[in-house]
Design a protein around this motif. Structure first.
Motif, mmCIF file in Angstrom:
data_model
loop_
_atom_site.group_PDB
_atom_site.id
_atom_site.type_symbol
_atom_site.label_atom_id
_atom_site.label_comp_id
_atom_site.label_asym_id
_atom_site.label_seq_id
_atom_site.Cartn_x
_atom_site.Cartn_y
_atom_site.Cartn_z
ATOM 1 N N TRP A 3 42.779 39.759 41.562
ATOM 2 C CA TRP A 3 43.384 39.687 40.239
ATOM 3 C C TRP A 3 44.381 38.558 40.076
ATOM 4 O O TRP A 3 45.031 38.136 41.014
ATOM 5 N N ASN A 22 45.203 42.587 28.052
ATOM 6 C CA ASN A 22 44.383 41.573 28.690
ATOM 7 C C ASN A 22 44.358 41.727 30.198
ATOM 8 O O ASN A 22 45.313 42.245 30.792
ATOM 9 N N CYS A 23 43.285 41.275 30.798
ATOM 10 C CA CYS A 23 43.288 41.127 32.246
ATOM 11 C C CYS A 23 42.467 39.910 32.609
ATOM 12 O O CYS A 23 41.523 39.543 31.909
ATOM 13 N N SER A 24 42.886 39.245 33.664
ATOM 14 C CA SER A 24 42.151 38.109 34.192
ATOM 15 C C SER A 24 41.866 38.370 35.660
ATOM 16 O O SER A 24 42.644 39.035 36.333
ATOM 17 N N TYR A 25 40.734 37.869 36.113
ATOM 18 C CA TYR A 25 40.335 38.135 37.486
ATOM 19 C C TYR A 25 39.905 36.836 38.151
ATOM 20 O O TYR A 25 39.529 35.874 37.476
ATOM 21 N N SER A 69 36.162 32.080 31.396
ATOM 22 C CA SER A 69 37.599 32.083 31.690
ATOM 23 C C SER A 69 37.972 33.238 32.604
ATOM 24 O O SER A 69 39.153 33.410 32.933
ATOM 25 N N GLN A 70 36.987 34.030 33.007
ATOM 26 C CA GLN A 70 37.202 35.177 33.889
ATOM 27 C C GLN A 70 38.314 36.080 33.344
ATOM 28 O O GLN A 70 39.314 36.359 34.019
ATOM 29 N N SER A 71 38.122 36.491 32.098
ATOM 30 C CA SER A 71 39.111 37.358 31.477
ATOM 31 C C SER A 71 38.425 38.391 30.599
ATOM 32 O O SER A 71 37.300 38.211 30.128
ATOM 33 N N SER A 73 39.492 41.677 27.593
ATOM 34 C CA SER A 73 40.543 42.304 26.797
ATOM 35 C C SER A 73 40.060 43.653 26.286
ATOM 36 O O SER A 73 38.865 43.890 26.139
#
Lengths: 112, 113
Positions: A3, A22-25, A69-71, A73
């Motif tokens: 993460w 949101n989360c990004s990985y 963008s590896q995200s 929501s």
């Protein structure tokens, strides 16, 4: 780590407002799970979005996934007090698809 | 919906003792998992189990930890001996296929004194 964001975030909103989490990985994945955890309970899946979907809706929930963008929501429309919970995104990486890794989560409080 | 049951809900033990956490997974599920959560924070993967064997384990799954599912009954997590840092809530989960929808129990809160 799987993460980009490591700390539990907290959001507090009023009933009726919209909210987006949101989360990004870091590692490539083809599916993102969103789980909700109520106090004293285990997480429960609320929406699952795959890479060929980009957007998925379920009632007042809307999830998006941007693999470039590896995200991902999760949006809640017209939040209600019962939406108060911790929300986690989770993914299984392509190199280790047997394991679901959870992000750090967002603690959402919806006030009347 | 499908239910995963965890027994007991809370366990208090002295450091150095052995503890066994029990999980009754969804009946037709094939994959079983243990996660650890401290103070309502991140869900940390410990181990997964399929066809009678550990498939993957994380660095948190110390040598003192073991899992088994004897005779297809409870899926258990044993810690022997326990340490203070093992205090946490342990969640069991099961799924029909690998890393698809996980169904979680309500957790066992382990307090090591």
């Amino acid at each position: 780590s799987q993460w980009g964001e490591e700390n539990l975030q907290a959001l507090s909103i009023q009933e009726g407002e919209d909210v987006t989490m949101n989360c990004s990985y870091k590692t490539y994945t083809t599916v993102v799970h969103w789980y909700r955890q109520d106090s004293g309970r285990g997480p429960a899946l609320i929406i699952l979005i795959r890479s060929n979907e980009r957007e998925k809706r379920s009632g007042r929930l809307r999830a998006t996934l941007d693999t470039s963008s590896q995200s991902s929501s999760l949006s809640i429309t017209a939040a209600q007090c019962e939406d108060t919970a911790v929300y986690f995104c989770a993914t299984a990486s392509m190199s280790n698809y047997n394991v679901l890794y959870f992000g750090s989560g967002t603690k959402l409080t919806v006030e009347p | 919906g499908p239910k995963v049951l965890q027994i007991p809900s809370h366990q208090i033990i002295d450091m150095g003792q052995m503890v066994t956490l029990n999980c009754d997974p969804v009946s037709n599920h094939l994959y079983f998992y243990w996660y650890k959560q401290i103070l309502g924070q991140q869900m940390e993967f410990l181990v997964n189990f399929y066809n009678g064997k550990v498939m993957e384990k994380s660095k948190l799954f110390k040598d003192q930890f073991s899992v088994e599912r004897p005779d297809g009954s409870y899926f258990t997590l044993k810690i022997q001996p326990t340490a203070l840092e093992d205090s946490a809530v342990y969640f069991c989960a099961s799924s029909f296929s690998s890393a698809e929808t996980l169904y979680f129990g309500s957790g066992t809160r382990l307090t090591v004194l």
